[in-house]
Enzyme design. Sequence first.
Site, PDB file in Angstrom:
ATOM      1  N   CYS A  45      29.177  25.466   3.248  1.00 43.62           N
ATOM      2  CA  CYS A  45      28.487  26.679   3.702  1.00 43.62           C
ATOM      3  C   CYS A  45      27.244  26.325   4.508  1.00 43.62           C
ATOM      4  O   CYS A  45      26.927  26.975   5.511  1.00 43.62           O
ATOM      5  CB  CYS A  45      28.096  27.547   2.507  1.00 43.62           C
TER       6      CYS A  45
HETATM    7  C1  BEZ Z   1      30.917  24.563  -0.082  1.00 46.05           C
HETATM    8  O1  BEZ Z   1      30.374  25.335   0.698  1.00 46.05           O
HETATM    9  O2  BEZ Z   1      30.834  23.357   0.059  1.00 46.05           O
HETATM   10  C2  BEZ Z   1      31.725  25.104  -1.225  1.00 46.05           C
HETATM   11  C3  BEZ Z   1      31.435  26.338  -1.769  1.00 46.05           C
HETATM   12  C4  BEZ Z   1      32.160  26.802  -2.841  1.00 46.05           C
HETATM   13  C5  BEZ Z   1      33.182  26.029  -3.377  1.00 46.05           C
HETATM   14  C6  BEZ Z   1      33.490  24.791  -2.789  1.00 46.05           C
HETATM   15  C7  BEZ Z   1      32.767  24.329  -1.711  1.00 46.05           C
END
Ligand code: BEZ
Length: 210
Positions: A45
């Site tokens: 994210c």
């Molecule tokens: C991420 O943004 O890295 C992420 C967010 C939720 C679950 C897995 C990865």
Amino acid sequence: MTLQLGDVAPNFQAETTDGPINFYKYLGEGWGVLFSHPKDFTPVCTTELGEVARLKPEFDKRNVKVAGLSVDPLKDHHAWAGDIEETQGHALNFPLIADSDRKIAGLYGMIHPNASETFTVRSVFVIGPDKKLKLSITYPASTGRNFEEILRVIDSLQLTARHSVATPVNWKHGEDVIIVPAVSDEAAKAKFPGGWKTVKPYLRVVKQPT
Ligand code: BEZ
């Protein structure tokens, strides 16, 4: 009910990193992209939000307003914003919605309970000036999206809206396009005075209108 292409994208009020917004007022008469991410302070994210900030001038050029969303509280969004700027080299320059009560996530079907009961998935909604849904895509939490692809689709959608053309496989801005079947050869003569190439009666290729 799942939001489907051609449906009116619901309006809402939201708390955001840029203050409270009314979504329709924020969009104005132009296009919009509403996208959700699963969670603040997560790696994928963080890269996505930095990338959307980097591409903001490209969305502006196309008259597209962008808004991000997760179910995290506003104070987390503000705290995370510093990390995004520090690690991605681009500060947030669009509103990030704090949908703590999941009202907007519910309206747009951004929570897929069999993937996660608590997090929004990676949804993207492209909304036209008529407030109707023009595109929706869903990615899992583990896969970062390609926002250059979102811009490519917006280029295609805007050409269709203005010029009655469709875009072929792997098309990129500036490449030849296709005259939509609904336009007769007679009507095409007026629309495309420079002519076109008929590969098949249903496959007519023309230079991209400007
Ligand atoms: C991420 O943004 O890295 C992420 C967010 C939720 C679950 C897995 C990865």
